[in-house]
Design a protein around this motif. Structure first.
Motif, PDB file in Angstrom:
ATOM      1  N   VAL A 140      36.994  51.533  81.601  1.00 18.22           N
ATOM      2  CA  VAL A 140      37.319  50.131  81.350  1.00 18.22           C
ATOM      3  C   VAL A 140      38.779  49.974  80.964  1.00 18.22           C
ATOM      4  N   HIS A 141      39.260  50.819  80.074  1.00 22.64           N
ATOM      5  CA  HIS A 141      40.644  50.705  79.613  1.00 22.64           C
ATOM      6  C   HIS A 141      41.629  51.098  80.706  1.00 22.64           C
ATOM      7  N   THR A 142      41.245  52.013  81.586  1.00 16.75           N
ATOM      8  CA  THR A 142      42.118  52.362  82.703  1.00 16.75           C
ATOM      9  C   THR A 142      42.279  51.182  83.659  1.00 16.75           C
ATOM     10  N   VAL A 143      41.183  50.469  83.910  1.00 16.96           N
ATOM     11  CA  VAL A 143      41.253  49.286  84.779  1.00 16.96           C
ATOM     12  C   VAL A 143      42.148  48.218  84.159  1.00 16.96           C
ATOM     13  N   ILE A 144      41.960  47.958  82.861  1.00 16.46           N
ATOM     14  CA  ILE A 144      42.776  46.943  82.186  1.00 16.46           C
ATOM     15  C   ILE A 144      44.244  47.367  82.162  1.00 16.46           C
ATOM     16  N   ALA A 145      44.477  48.631  81.829  1.00 14.02           N
ATOM     17  CA  ALA A 145      45.858  49.123  81.788  1.00 14.02           C
ATOM     18  C   ALA A 145      46.491  49.072  83.176  1.00 14.02           C
ATOM     19  N   GLY A 146      45.729  49.386  84.199  1.00 20.39           N
ATOM     20  CA  GLY A 146      46.256  49.323  85.562  1.00 20.39           C
ATOM     21  C   GLY A 146      46.647  47.909  85.959  1.00 20.39           C
ATOM     22  N   ALA A 147      45.801  46.928  85.561  1.00 25.02           N
ATOM     23  CA  ALA A 147      46.122  45.528  85.868  1.00 25.02           C
ATOM     24  C   ALA A 147      47.393  45.090  85.150  1.00 25.02           C
ATOM     25  N   LEU A 148      47.533  45.467  83.872  1.00 23.98           N
ATOM     26  CA  LEU A 148      48.744  45.120  83.123  1.00 23.98           C
ATOM     27  C   LEU A 148      49.979  45.805  83.716  1.00 23.98           C
ATOM     28  N   ALA A 149      49.819  47.064  84.095  1.00 27.96           N
ATOM     29  CA  ALA A 149      50.952  47.783  84.680  1.00 27.96           C
ATOM     30  C   ALA A 149      51.387  47.146  85.992  1.00 27.96           C
ATOM     31  N   LEU A 150      50.407  46.675  86.777  1.00 28.19           N
ATOM     32  CA  LEU A 150      50.734  46.012  88.037  1.00 28.19           C
ATOM     33  C   LEU A 150      51.547  44.737  87.788  1.00 28.19           C
ATOM     34  N   VAL A 151      51.119  43.951  86.785  1.00 27.04           N
ATOM     35  CA  VAL A 151      51.877  42.742  86.431  1.00 27.04           C
ATOM     36  C   VAL A 151      53.293  43.110  86.002  1.00 27.04           C
TER      37      VAL A 151
ATOM     38  N   THR B 226      65.972  45.430  91.076  1.00 23.25           N
ATOM     39  CA  THR B 226      66.737  45.198  92.307  1.00 23.25           C
ATOM     40  C   THR B 226      68.096  44.570  92.009  1.00 23.25           C
ATOM     41  N   ASP B 227      68.104  43.559  91.130  1.00 21.64           N
ATOM     42  CA  ASP B 227      69.372  42.928  90.755  1.00 21.64           C
ATOM     43  C   ASP B 227      70.305  43.919  90.069  1.00 21.64           C
ATOM     44  N   PHE B 228      69.740  44.777  89.208  1.00 22.70           N
ATOM     45  CA  PHE B 228      70.562  45.746  88.491  1.00 22.70           C
ATOM     46  C   PHE B 228      71.180  46.755  89.455  1.00 22.70           C
ATOM     47  N   VAL B 229      70.382  47.231  90.442  1.00 22.97           N
ATOM     48  CA  VAL B 229      70.898  48.192  91.424  1.00 22.97           C
ATOM     49  C   VAL B 229      71.990  47.551  92.275  1.00 22.97           C
ATOM     50  N   ARG B 230      71.818  46.265  92.602  1.00 22.80           N
ATOM     51  CA  ARG B 230      72.758  45.603  93.488  1.00 22.80           C
ATOM     52  C   ARG B 230      74.045  45.159  92.781  1.00 22.80           C
ATOM     53  N   THR B 231      73.908  44.658  91.565  1.00 17.70           N
ATOM     54  CA  THR B 231      75.063  44.069  90.877  1.00 17.70           C
ATOM     55  C   THR B 231      75.497  44.844  89.636  1.00 17.70           C
ATOM     56  N   GLY B 232      74.619  45.696  89.115  1.00 16.24           N
ATOM     57  CA  GLY B 232      74.957  46.417  87.894  1.00 16.24           C
ATOM     58  C   GLY B 232      74.749  45.599  86.637  1.00 16.24           C
ATOM     59  N   THR B 233      74.162  44.429  86.779  1.00 15.61           N
ATOM     60  CA  THR B 233      73.884  43.557  85.628  1.00 15.61           C
ATOM     61  C   THR B 233      72.402  43.190  85.606  1.00 15.61           C
ATOM     62  N   VAL B 234      71.998  42.635  84.461  1.00 10.72           N
ATOM     63  CA  VAL B 234      70.609  42.195  84.306  1.00 10.72           C
ATOM     64  C   VAL B 234      70.617  40.698  84.007  1.00 10.72           C
ATOM     65  N   PRO B 235      70.707  39.863  85.045  1.00  8.69           N
ATOM     66  CA  PRO B 235      70.752  38.412  84.820  1.00  8.69           C
ATOM     67  C   PRO B 235      69.429  37.835  84.304  1.00  8.69           C
ATOM     68  N   ARG B 236      68.330  38.509  84.581  1.00  9.20           N
ATOM     69  CA  ARG B 236      67.011  38.019  84.145  1.00  9.20           C
ATOM     70  C   ARG B 236      66.563  38.810  82.913  1.00  9.20           C
ATOM     71  N   PHE B 237      67.326  38.683  81.872  1.00 12.07           N
ATOM     72  CA  PHE B 237      67.057  39.497  80.680  1.00 12.07           C
ATOM     73  C   PHE B 237      65.687  39.190  80.064  1.00 12.07           C
TER      74      PHE B 237
ATOM     75  N   LEU C  54      59.995  40.978  79.036  1.00 12.65           N
ATOM     76  CA  LEU C  54      58.571  40.737  79.233  1.00 12.65           C
ATOM     77  C   LEU C  54      57.918  41.870  80.015  1.00 12.65           C
ATOM     78  N   ALA C  55      58.571  42.328  81.091  1.00 13.35           N
ATOM     79  CA  ALA C  55      58.021  43.423  81.900  1.00 13.35           C
ATOM     80  C   ALA C  55      57.885  44.701  81.074  1.00 13.35           C
ATOM     81  N   ALA C  56      58.904  44.987  80.268  1.00 14.33           N
ATOM     82  CA  ALA C  56      58.853  46.190  79.430  1.00 14.33           C
ATOM     83  C   ALA C  56      57.752  46.089  78.374  1.00 14.33           C
ATOM     84  N   ALA C  57      57.590  44.885  77.793  1.00 14.89           N
ATOM     85  CA  ALA C  57      56.550  44.698  76.782  1.00 14.89           C
ATOM     86  C   ALA C  57      55.155  44.870  77.380  1.00 14.89           C
ATOM     87  N   ILE C  58      54.959  44.295  78.580  1.00 10.95           N
ATOM     88  CA  ILE C  58      53.646  44.414  79.229  1.00 10.95           C
ATOM     89  C   ILE C  58      53.350  45.869  79.582  1.00 10.95           C
TER      90      ILE C  58
END
Length: 329
Positions: free
Chosen positions: A231-242, A252-263, A268-272
């Motif tokens: 159960v926890h693997t399924v939930i964790a997998g869903a959160l990781a996918l999000v 992608t933006d960081f690789v292309r421009t070297g900046t993080v405009p969507r800070f 949020l992605a790191a927290a999830i």
């Protein structure tokens, strides 16, 4: 000295005056040596009087719900083989001897009377569909050793009864019994038994949608408790996918421009992803706790001996003389 195994029958009843007398008499004819207990569950009709007149030992469980009755009976009744059967005369009580013999011959810890409809309409369409869906869910989660998960006609060994926690309150108790046997890999057998319509004056207490939802909730809860890593693997997998979906544009933006405009999105992605990792770790911790609990249940189960059949000469003596037959020689 040969000790004859003891047999007890438990008949849960709520307003079954139209049928309980016949059930008790059929059980007495099939198992003359057995103690027959009718557990009255807050009946408002003559269920108690009819059961006593038929020769049953009557006990009462005031808290409504079949699960409450089973919990009380499993705590009170002590026997080498304990049979349960509904008091509505829908099951063929004359097959009780076959089920008990099968338990001893295995030896098995549980024998389930898998229902076979003998009359059209005995089993409502909604109940048939619901039983198949719920049985399929349990087979997928816990194993394939069951075809009629919701049957109320069963025989148990002493070691099953005394290791079964009986936490359910209502009709979901059969699901709990099935999962208990599957999870501990207890030896189980099935025997096909006839299932017929209720006699006139007897009304079903089962409600397809309400009780089906309760059973489904129990299955999900049991999956959470008994298969926490899954159960926890399924939930964790869903959160990781999000998290990945949110994080890809940021990377992608960081690789292309070297900046993080969507800070904010990056945070949020790191927290999830962090939450997904914690959920996964909690699942593995709960799996270890569940394993220790399973060991305790297994040891409680092994504290009692396996069921053994009575010698043929004692069986014949009981059939000839009824419940007063000699119990040991």
């Amino acid at each position: 000295m040969v000790v004859r195994p003891t047999i007890a029958c438990v008949v849960p009843c709520h307003n079954e005056e139209a049928a309980v007398g016949k059930v008790v008499r059929d059980l007495r004819a099939a198992l003359p040596e057995a103690d027959i207990y009718v557990y009255d569950n807050a009946s408002t009709d003559r269920t108690v009087e009819v059961a006593r007149e038929a020769g049953a030992i009557v006990r009462e469980e005031p808290r409504k719900g079949k699960g409450n009755v089973i919990r009380r009976a499993f705590a009170d009744v002590d026997a080498d083989a304990l049979l349960i059967i509904d008091g509505d005369d829908t099951y063929d009580a004359s097959r009780a001897r076959d089920l008990v013999d099968l338990l001893f011959e295995g030896p098995y810890d549980q024998v389930v009377g898998a229902r076979r409809q003998t009359v059209s309409g005995a089993y409502r369409t909604g109940h048939t569909v619901g039983n198949k869906l719920l049985t399929g869910a349990v087979r997928s989660l816990f194993g394939n050793d069951v075809t009629d998960m919701l049957s109320g006609y069963r025989v148990f060994s002493r070691r099953f009864v005394k290791s079964f926690p009986a936490l359910s309150r209502e009709f979901e108790t059969e699901t709990e019994m099935t999962v208990h046997a599957l999870h501990l890999r207890l030896p189980t057998a099935e025997a096909v038994v006839d299932y017929r319509v209720r006699p006139d004056g007897s009304e079903s207490k089962l409600r397809t949608c309400r009780d089906g939802w309760r059973i489904l909730r129990l299955i999900l809860d049991l999956a959470r408790r008994e298969r926490p890593s899954l159960v926890h693997t399924v939930i964790a997998g869903a959160l990781a996918l999000v998290s990945v979906i949110l994080g890809i544009p940021v990377i992608t933006d960081f690789v292309r421009t070297g900046t993080v405009p969507r800070f904010p999105t990056a945070i949020l992605a790191a927290a999830i992803m962090t939450i997904a990792t914690l959920v996964l770790l909690v699942g593995y911790i709960l799996e270890s706790v569940m394993y220790m609990r399973q060991e305790q249940l297994r040891l409680a189960h092994l504290a009692y001996p396996a069921p053994h059949p009575s010698p043929p000469h004692l069986r014949q003596e009981a059939d000839a003389h009824g419940p007063a037959a000699i119990t040991q020689k």
